[in-house]
Scaffold this motif. Structure first.
Motif, mmCIF file in Angstrom:
data_model
loop_
_atom_site.group_PDB
_atom_site.id
_atom_site.type_symbol
_atom_site.label_atom_id
_atom_site.label_comp_id
_atom_site.label_asym_id
_atom_site.label_seq_id
_atom_site.Cartn_x
_atom_site.Cartn_y
_atom_site.Cartn_z
ATOM 1 N N ALA A 92 0.825 -1.212 0.000
ATOM 2 C CA ALA A 92 0.000 0.000 0.000
ATOM 3 C C ALA A 92 0.858 1.260 0.000
ATOM 4 O O ALA A 92 0.404 2.324 -0.423
ATOM 5 N N LYS A 93 2.089 1.130 0.481
ATOM 6 C CA LYS A 93 2.979 2.297 0.485
ATOM 7 C C LYS A 93 3.252 2.781 -0.929
ATOM 8 O O LYS A 93 3.461 3.969 -1.162
ATOM 9 N N LEU A 94 3.267 1.853 -1.874
ATOM 10 C CA LEU A 94 3.488 2.252 -3.267
ATOM 11 C C LEU A 94 2.353 3.131 -3.763
ATOM 12 O O LEU A 94 2.576 4.160 -4.404
ATOM 13 N N ARG A 95 1.121 2.743 -3.467
ATOM 14 C CA ARG A 95 -0.019 3.567 -3.877
ATOM 15 C C ARG A 95 0.025 4.925 -3.177
ATOM 16 O O ARG A 95 -0.289 5.962 -3.777
ATOM 17 N N THR A 96 0.397 4.929 -1.898
ATOM 18 C CA THR A 96 0.490 6.189 -1.151
ATOM 19 C C THR A 96 1.552 7.093 -1.754
ATOM 20 O O THR A 96 1.341 8.312 -1.917
ATOM 21 N N ILE A 202 2.957 6.611 7.416
ATOM 22 C CA ILE A 202 1.804 7.086 8.191
ATOM 23 C C ILE A 202 1.794 8.613 8.193
ATOM 24 O O ILE A 202 0.758 9.252 7.964
ATOM 25 N N ARG A 203 2.954 9.204 8.433
ATOM 26 C CA ARG A 203 3.040 10.669 8.473
ATOM 27 C C ARG A 203 2.868 11.270 7.083
ATOM 28 O O ARG A 203 2.306 12.363 6.934
ATOM 29 N N LEU A 204 3.342 10.573 6.057
ATOM 30 C CA LEU A 204 3.124 11.041 4.687
ATOM 31 C C LEU A 204 1.640 11.036 4.354
ATOM 32 O O LEU A 204 1.117 11.998 3.778
ATOM 33 N N MET A 205 0.943 9.960 4.719
ATOM 34 C CA MET A 205 -0.496 9.909 4.469
ATOM 35 C C MET A 205 -1.216 11.017 5.238
ATOM 36 O O MET A 205 -2.176 11.613 4.732
ATOM 37 N N LEU A 405 -5.933 3.851 -10.847
ATOM 38 C CA LEU A 405 -4.727 3.057 -11.041
ATOM 39 C C LEU A 405 -4.985 1.569 -10.822
ATOM 40 O O LEU A 405 -4.057 0.797 -10.601
ATOM 41 N N GLY A 406 -6.274 1.168 -10.848
ATOM 42 C CA GLY A 406 -6.605 -0.251 -10.801
ATOM 43 C C GLY A 406 -6.901 -0.812 -9.430
ATOM 44 O O GLY A 406 -7.028 -2.038 -9.287
ATOM 45 N N TYR A 407 -7.024 0.051 -8.390
ATOM 46 C CA TYR A 407 -7.356 -0.480 -7.063
ATOM 47 C C TYR A 407 -8.694 -1.212 -7.149
ATOM 48 O O TYR A 407 -9.675 -0.671 -7.668
ATOM 49 N N PRO A 408 -8.792 -2.447 -6.640
ATOM 50 C CA PRO A 408 -9.931 -3.297 -6.980
ATOM 51 C C PRO A 408 -11.174 -3.170 -6.107
ATOM 52 O O PRO A 408 -12.187 -3.792 -6.417
ATOM 53 N N PHE A 409 -11.127 -2.398 -5.013
ATOM 54 C CA PHE A 409 -12.250 -2.405 -4.076
ATOM 55 C C PHE A 409 -13.002 -1.078 -4.082
ATOM 56 O O PHE A 409 -12.450 -0.038 -4.459
ATOM 57 N N GLY A 410 -14.256 -1.137 -3.645
ATOM 58 C CA GLY A 410 -15.160 0.000 -3.756
ATOM 59 C C GLY A 410 -14.995 1.069 -2.710
ATOM 60 O O GLY A 410 -15.688 2.090 -2.767
ATOM 61 N N SER A 411 -14.094 0.888 -1.756
ATOM 62 C CA SER A 411 -13.889 1.913 -0.737
ATOM 63 C C SER A 411 -12.544 1.695 -0.066
ATOM 64 O O SER A 411 -11.920 0.639 -0.215
ATOM 65 N N LEU A 412 -12.108 2.714 0.663
ATOM 66 C CA LEU A 412 -10.917 2.639 1.492
ATOM 67 C C LEU A 412 -11.313 2.798 2.954
ATOM 68 O O LEU A 412 -12.277 3.510 3.257
ATOM 69 N N VAL A 413 -10.584 2.159 3.844
ATOM 70 C CA VAL A 413 -10.760 2.439 5.263
ATOM 71 C C VAL A 413 -10.276 3.867 5.493
ATOM 72 O O VAL A 413 -9.122 4.177 5.198
ATOM 73 N N PRO A 414 -11.143 4.772 5.982
ATOM 74 C CA PRO A 414 -10.720 6.169 6.148
ATOM 75 C C PRO A 414 -9.816 6.333 7.359
ATOM 76 O O PRO A 414 -10.181 6.937 8.371
ATOM 77 N N SER A 415 -8.635 5.799 7.259
ATOM 78 C CA SER A 415 -7.669 5.826 8.347
ATOM 79 C C SER A 415 -6.272 5.918 7.766
ATOM 80 O O SER A 415 -6.001 5.395 6.677
ATOM 81 N N LEU A 416 -5.372 6.565 8.505
ATOM 82 C CA LEU A 416 -3.987 6.632 8.068
ATOM 83 C C LEU A 416 -3.386 5.247 7.898
ATOM 84 O O LEU A 416 -2.411 5.064 7.156
ATOM 85 N N ALA A 417 -3.980 4.250 8.552
ATOM 86 C CA ALA A 417 -3.486 2.874 8.441
ATOM 87 C C ALA A 417 -3.613 2.328 7.026
ATOM 88 O O ALA A 417 -2.966 1.330 6.690
ATOM 89 N N SER A 418 -4.416 2.963 6.177
ATOM 90 C CA SER A 418 -4.497 2.526 4.776
ATOM 91 C C SER A 418 -3.161 2.665 4.074
ATOM 92 O O SER A 418 -2.906 1.995 3.072
ATOM 93 N N ALA A 419 -2.283 3.532 4.595
ATOM 94 C CA ALA A 419 -0.955 3.690 3.995
ATOM 95 C C ALA A 419 -0.095 2.454 4.169
ATOM 96 O O ALA A 419 0.874 2.260 3.425
#
Length: 530
Positions: A92-96, A202-205, A405-419
């Motif tokens: 996930a860091k690559l996407r971030t 985390i801080r970048l996100m 960019l091809g992310y396959p899911f309909g939502s993201l967890v709205p948290s910095l942890a997504s990074a």
């Protein structure tokens, strides 16, 4: 009968070779031969049969991204590459990182043409670190080209200290690094990517989220600074509606599919034989029922029903009438969550109601239940909820970019942890992302079927052939090139350095290899009740 011939993009000899290879990885002698015993790898005695492998290979061609190999070791119809939802951690860091560089490129397009005097007049929120950095860079830079700015953005420093708490996703969270030796370091994003260090990302996100919140000069800052700002009420109502839906969904699960009498029984089964609570519930759920029906219900529930004469029941009937209390107060009297009370009443009155009906019809009640937030809550309590909503809106924008960019899911967890992977990913989607980076930021459609021939050699012969694909630019060329350089460093001297110099070219020299490692624990341990 009609024959069908399918022309796929799969390269069968390689498909078979990879399949045969991963089958061998269940043999300890093969694992030892390949050097896969060691730190962070296997330990002798591990049950190798429990490890699942998957492999996807696309080839970039004029006909688009051609799927050449796709195998896994599961040996079931389920496809790990395209069907799984895996915690792929550091991937996930690559996407971030790409999102970050996209934003820097947009800031370059917005401000690089300005003179220093113009840049000095640009108003920026103190919370918007990325815009502040971009303006400072452009005022100091001798070369205002995009590539130098992106490279300088990669050299920005971030702490890897895990001690700080982060308010995100509606709560306070703390994060850890995989390698504890990184805890006391401060590093640039080249190093953070190379060694896959969690806390800098985390801080970048956090910087990305704050930029998306505060990039419109003054709007978010004004809402948070001014207790009387007209948009404040809008955000608080949105928070109340969203938070209320969380509770409503929990209660809907409890009552879904029950008949009206079962709903009522479930609603009051935990109530003590308290006349005030029973009266408050019954009069809200059945506002149209007369005194006789009310009295019969009360006597059926009260242990000492004989102590309640007609006069006492009439007074309870009157005191707890529908107009006497709002929903919040009635929930307090009944000691039932107000939204559970409303949902039960609505399902009793509308037994066939679906979830969408409840959401639509219950919005006013959800906002009403949170009136304390509008009136008695302090400004700090309001601000934390407004910021949570703004964070959610920022992640909706991040999700849009990831989907492109091809992310396959309909939502993201709205948290910095997504990074660092909390929103999951798929191997095939990450392979497609690498294709975009290799193709200088242009996304080509991927395919596994190129041609269908029906009834060949008959009067009914029909063929369907894929049209030549049209690529869609998703990231600037300069962004793709900087990301490629970062991925090459991952293999050359980072977490994937075991792969360095692994591929000898027939004409001599080494094949340049880049990549991004990812770490996640997708095991499930199942226990008996004891």
């Amino acid at each position: 009968r009609m024959d069908l011939t399918v022309h796929t993009s799969l390269h069968l000899p390689t498909q078979r070779a990879v399949t045969d290879f991963i089958k061998q990885l269940r043999r300890p002698d093969k694992v030892a031969e390949l050097g896969l015993y060691g730190p962070y790898l296997f330990t002798p005695g591990n049950d190798l049969s429990r490890v699942m492998y998957s492999f996807t290979l696309y080839e970039l061609t004029p006909a688009g991204g051609q799927l050449r190999v796709q195998v896994d070791s599961l040996n079931q119809p389920f496809d790990i590459n395209q069907g799984a939802k895996l915690d792929m951690g550091s991937s996930a860091k690559l996407r971030t990182l790409i999102t970050y560089l996209q934003l820097i490129a947009e800031l370059h397009a917005q401000y690089a043409w300005m003179q220093d005097a113009q840049l000095a007049k640009v108003k920026v929120s103190p919370e918007d670190t990325l815009t502040q950095w971009a303006l400072h860079y452009l005022r100091q830079a001798e070369n205002r080209g995009l590539t130098p700015m992106l490279e300088s953005a990669m050299s920005r420093l971030y702490s890897a200290d895990p001690k700080e708490g982060f308010f995100t996703g509606g709560g306070l969270h703390r994060f850890a690094n995989f390698n504890h030796e990184d805890n006391h370091k401060v590093m640039d994003l080249w190093e953070a990517t190379r060694n896959s260090v969690n806390l800098p990302f985390i801080r970048l996100m956090r910087d990305i989220v704050r930029h998306l919140i505060y990039r419109q000069p003054g709007v978010a800052a004004q809402v948070l600074a001014d207790a009387d700002h007209p948009e404040r009420k809008h955000y608080l109502e949105k928070f109340a509606d969203r938070e209320g839906q969380v509770y409503l969904a929990r209660f809907y699960k409890k009552y879904k599919g029950l008949a009206p009498d079962q709903v009522m029984a479930q609603l009051i089964n935990h109530l003590a034989a308290n006349p005030r609570r029973l009266a408050a519930v019954y009069r809200y759920v059945h506002p149209q029922h007369d005194l006789a029906a009310f009295g019969a219900f009360m006597k059926s529930r009260l242990a000492n029903a004989r102590a309640y004469d007609d006069k006492t029941l009439a007074r309870l009937y009157q005191d707890y009438g529908p107009e006497k209390f709002n929903l919040t107060d009635r929930g307090y009297i009944a000691q039932i969550h107000p939204l559970e009370l409303w949902l039960a009443a609505y399902l009793i009155a509308h037994p066939t109601a679906k979830w969408d009906d409840l959401v639509k019809q219950g919005r006013a009640q959800r906002v009403e239940v949170y009136q304390w937030l509008f009136t008695t809550a302090g400004k700090d309590a309001q601000d934390s909820r407004i910021q949570s909503l703004m964070e959610i809106e920022a992640f909706q924008e991040i999700h849009r970019r990831w989907r492109n960019l091809g992310y396959p899911f309909g939502s993201l967890v709205p948290s910095l942890a997504s990074a660092i992977g909390s929103s999951a990913d798929r191997p095939a989607a990450l392979a497609e992302l690498i294709g975009v980076i290799l193709n200088d930021g242009i996304r080509l459609p991927v395919a596994s079927i190129n041609r269908l021939d029906f009834a060949v050699g008959t009067p009914y012969q029909t063929s369907f052939v894929r049209k030549p694909p049209e690529g869609q630019r998703e990231i600037p060329v300069a962004v793709a090139q900087v990301v490629r350089r970062a991925l090459l460093e991952v293999v050359h001297e980072g977490t994937a350095r075991r792969l360095s110099q692994s591929f000898q070219l027939p004409e001599g020299g080494q094949l340049a290899v880049g990549g991004k490692t990812g770490t996640g624990d997708n095991r499930f341990e199942v226990y008996a009740p004891d």
